[in-house]
Design a protein around this motif. Structure first.
Motif, short mmCIF file in Angstrom:
data_model
loop_
_atom_site.label_atom_id
_atom_site.label_comp_id
_atom_site.label_asym_id
_atom_site.label_seq_id
_atom_site.Cartn_x
_atom_site.Cartn_y
_atom_site.Cartn_z
N ARG A 106 33.57 39.57 32.34
CA ARG A 106 32.76 38.47 32.86
C ARG A 106 33.62 37.35 33.45
O ARG A 106 34.68 37.01 32.91
CB ARG A 106 31.90 37.87 31.73
N LEU A 107 33.13 36.79 34.55
CA LEU A 107 33.80 35.66 35.18
C LEU A 107 33.36 34.37 34.49
O LEU A 107 32.26 34.29 33.92
CB LEU A 107 33.45 35.59 36.66
N SER A 108 34.21 33.39 34.55
CA SER A 108 33.86 32.09 33.97
C SER A 108 32.79 31.42 34.82
O SER A 108 32.57 31.79 35.98
CB SER A 108 35.10 31.20 33.89
N SER A 109 32.11 30.46 34.26
CA SER A 109 31.02 29.79 34.97
C SER A 109 31.52 29.05 36.21
O SER A 109 30.79 28.90 37.19
CB SER A 109 30.31 28.81 34.04
N THR A 110 32.78 28.60 36.18
CA THR A 110 33.39 27.95 37.35
C THR A 110 34.38 28.91 37.98
O THR A 110 35.32 29.36 37.32
CB THR A 110 34.13 26.67 36.94
N PRO A 111 34.16 29.30 39.26
CA PRO A 111 35.07 30.26 39.91
C PRO A 111 36.52 29.78 39.88
O PRO A 111 36.81 28.60 40.08
CB PRO A 111 34.54 30.33 41.34
N GLU A 112 37.41 30.71 39.60
CA GLU A 112 38.84 30.41 39.55
C GLU A 112 39.55 31.23 40.62
O GLU A 112 39.44 32.44 40.66
CB GLU A 112 39.41 30.73 38.17
N GLY A 113 40.27 30.58 41.48
CA GLY A 113 41.02 31.28 42.51
C GLY A 113 40.20 31.49 43.77
O GLY A 113 38.97 31.39 43.78
N THR A 114 40.90 31.83 44.84
CA THR A 114 40.26 31.99 46.15
C THR A 114 39.29 33.16 46.17
O THR A 114 38.18 33.06 46.72
CB THR A 114 41.35 32.19 47.23
N ARG A 115 39.68 34.28 45.59
CA ARG A 115 38.83 35.48 45.64
C ARG A 115 37.51 35.24 44.91
O ARG A 115 36.44 35.64 45.39
CB ARG A 115 39.57 36.68 45.05
N GLU A 116 37.56 34.64 43.74
CA GLU A 116 36.33 34.38 42.98
C GLU A 116 35.42 33.40 43.73
O GLU A 116 34.20 33.57 43.76
CB GLU A 116 36.66 33.83 41.59
N ARG A 117 36.03 32.37 44.33
CA ARG A 117 35.21 31.42 45.08
C ARG A 117 34.57 32.07 46.30
O ARG A 117 33.40 31.79 46.61
CB ARG A 117 36.08 30.22 45.50
N SER A 118 35.31 32.94 46.98
CA SER A 118 34.75 33.64 48.13
C SER A 118 33.58 34.53 47.72
O SER A 118 32.55 34.60 48.40
CB SER A 118 35.83 34.48 48.82
#
Length: 634
Positions: free
Chosen positions: A420-432
């Motif tokens: 699972r990803l954190s509630s706040t995107p971390e890093g460029t790939r997660e934000r994209s």
């Protein structure tokens, strides 16, 4: 009229022991062949203990014969189930002593052979299995009360052992097999349809059908007065965990295959994996909210997510119908049975069997395979799966899936695992990735007892894969499921048929095909279905959405009335084909054909007369100056 009244009076005054005896005789005559009865009698007599002229089986005998693995510890539970079923159809007589008649009824119920006698109870034995697993507490006044754990154990220990002194032998059944039928005063009562819409939870359908066939419904109703209501019972969590682990082990068992073959694989590593899988299944019953498993959740979850969980009991108890002392290759001159030297099945051939799985993947191993068999028929899984695409070997790309999977013309299973990803995107790939999705409105799903955030989802695809441009593919047999940290199956709905999409934007289950062109006023985000699984175009991230209101291509959860969404980073992705050598040969033939066609296009050669060939190509408009206007023929 007088005769009918007399027969009814006799039926009402006959003892429960006599009715139980007559039911055993009827089972022996109509549910088994004479040869099977011969094998059963030989197995029972060769291992039975004798006390005061009563032949019976002890717990140790039953567990040794079935080769129940000590490492799993379910032996006492199996014996408890048998002593309850041996009293069928009278729960007040339980626990029964395992005489030959009692054990015969156990085998009939466990192997589901009762359909030829119990017309009305053919469809379901789940309620009876719940009863024989449950602990009854008469001090509970509400379904929703939670009794203390110590009370549950106390009630279990207080169960008194009631001895059944009946010493009936099945010789009577064999002598009657040629002709004489048991009398039935009320005739065709067993053929009356049950009321499926208004089920009385305090009635046992199989027991009613059994007494119906013997014209003794009133006796059953009287006996039920001593039986605790089913809603005042629960299965202790630890007991059910042990049973689930055993059911996972026996899932691929054959009726003439000894359980010892599978018990040999119970290494410490395998036991730990079995416990993890069993916990995922167990936590679908929400044990954190109750001290045990109540019938209400049992009756919902088993048909919806675990319809085949008890299938392994059938071949396990069919072992009673194969005696090692009877050699079918020789003519029997004597009915005497030779002495028994071991209580195990010895007719199993020594030749090694084909592996249940050709190879293990990062996700799919033997234990996950057995977990899949709890909701997909084992005959479609064991020795029938082939690895089509393994991300760790072929690379994580849509092109690799297309190359490896598209020519498979049979059903397939997709498995994906991640964290699972954190509630706040971390890093460029997660934000994209987050930017391609609508704003997250739902919390993460339940974690069970696995706080590490690992999730495993999957889908059963009942049609061949292909590109989807305007319409999704898939049929009514499609399944979407979660294997960890909780086990649940989401079945196909007919409200929408967007079952599977495969496009350049990724893979979607339960999502509509993406729009070819952006439409003014509409969100550019990926459209997620109410119950859906989506993998992005790079196969780096995935998202599983559950909207309890439903309305999409898959039905929402039947037990969790909450909304959740799991966004995760993909760690492993696998697609397995369901089929045998014939399906694999078709795929190879399709690959050869495509390669031949590609080679022909690459190696297009001209003939020896190059000028004539060029003129022919120019006439066809394939080469030359095609912009010149044609002249007049006039």
């Amino acid at each position: 009229m007088g005769q009918g009244h007399s027969d009814e009076h006799v039926a009402h005054n006959v003892s429960t022991e006599q009715l139980s005896h007559e039911l055993a005789l009827r089972f022996a005559k109509k549910c088994f062949t004479p040869l099977e009865i011969t094998h059963f009698k030989d197995v029972f007599r060769s291992l039975a203990d004798d006390q005061d002229g009563i032949h019976y089986w002890k717990e140790e005998t039953l567990c040794r014969f079935l080769v129940i693995p000590d490492a799993l510890g379910p032996g006492p539970l199996i014996y408890q189930m048998a002593t309850y079923l041996g009293a069928f159809p009278f729960p007040s007589l339980a626990p029964s002593i395992l005489t030959i008649e009692a054990l015969l009824k156990v085998v009939v119920i466990m192997t589901e052979r009762y359909g030829t006698v119990l017309k009305r109870g053919r469809a379901d034995r789940n309620k009876l299995l719940f009863r024989c697993l449950a602990v009854f507490d008469r001090r509970m006044s509400s379904v929703f009360e939670k009794p203390p754990q110590e009370i549950i154990h106390a009630v279990k220990e207080e169960k008194s052992e009631k001895v059944d002194t009946s010493d009936a032998v099945l010789e009577e059944a064999r002598s009657q097999a040629a002709g004489e039928e048991l009398k039935s005063a009320l005739g065709f009562a067993i053929d009356k349809p049950a009321n499926d819409e208004e089920e009385d939870e305090d009635d046992d359908e199989l027991a009613l059908a059994a007494l119906d066939s013997l014209d003794a419904i009133e006796v059953f109703k009287y006996d039920q007065r001593a039986d605790t209501k089913i809603h005042h019972a629960q299965i202790p969590v630890d007991n059910f965990r042990r049973l689930i682990m055993l059911l996972l082990v026996i899932a691929p068992l054959d009726s003439q295959e000894s359980l010892s073959r599978h018990a040999e694989r119970l290494t410490p590593v395998r036991l730990e994996r079995l416990k993890q899988v069993a916990d995922s299944i167990l936590w679908s019953f929400t044990p954190e909210k109750n001290a045990g498993i109540f019938y209400q959740s049992f009756n919902k979850i088993i048909p919806a997510s675990l319809p085949h969980i008890f299938d392994g009991l059938n071949p396990l108890f069919e072992h009673f119908l194969f005696s090692k002392n009877i050699d079918l290759s020789k003519r029997r001159h004597s009915s005497a049975s030779p002495a028994v030297t071991s209580p195990t099945i010895s007719q199993v051939p020594d030749t090694p069997l084909e592996p249940l799985l050709p190879r293990e993947g990062d996700i799919l191993n033997l234990d996950i395979l057995c977990q899949l068999s709890f909701f997909i028929k084992g005959s479609n899984l064991f020795r029938r799966l082939r690895p089509l695409y393994l991300g760790a070997d072929a690379g994580f790309s849509l092109g690799s899936i297309e190359q490896k999977v598209f020519n498979w013309r049979a059903p397939s299973i997709l498995l994906v695992s991640g964290t699972r990803l954190s509630s706040t995107p971390e890093g460029t790939r997660e934000r994209s990735f987050a930017d391609t999705l609508p704003t997250k409105r739902f919390p993460d799903g339940a974690s069970g007892n696995k706080p590490n955030g690992r999730v495993v989802f999957g889908a059963y695809i009942d049609v061949p894969w292909k590109h989807t441009y305007r319409e999704a593919i898939g049929g009514s047999e499609m399944l979407l499921f979660q294997l960890s940290p909780l086990h649940e199956v989401f079945r196909a709905s007919t409200l929408s048929r967007d079952y599977l999409t495969f496009t350049k934007t990724g893979v979607g289950f339960g999502c509509p095909p993406p729009r070819v062109k952006a439409v003014s006023g509409l969100s550019p985000h990926t459209v997620l279905g109410p119950v859906s699984l989506t993998l992005d175009s790079s196969l780096e991230f995935g998202v599983f959405t559950h909207d309890s209101t439903g309305g999409g291509s898959f039905h929402p959860s039947q037990t969790r009335n909450s909304d959740w969404q799991d966004r995760f980073e993909i760690e492993s992705l696998e697609i397995w084909g369901c089929g045998g050598d014939e399906e694999a040969e078709r795929q190879r033939a399709a690959w050869v054909f495509e390669e031949r066609e590609a080679e022909a296009r690459r190696n297009l050669k001209l003939g020896k007369d190059r000028e004539a060939d060029r003129a022919l190509l120019e006439m066809a408009g394939l080469v030359g100056n095609h912009n010149a206007s044609g002249g007049s023929m006039g």
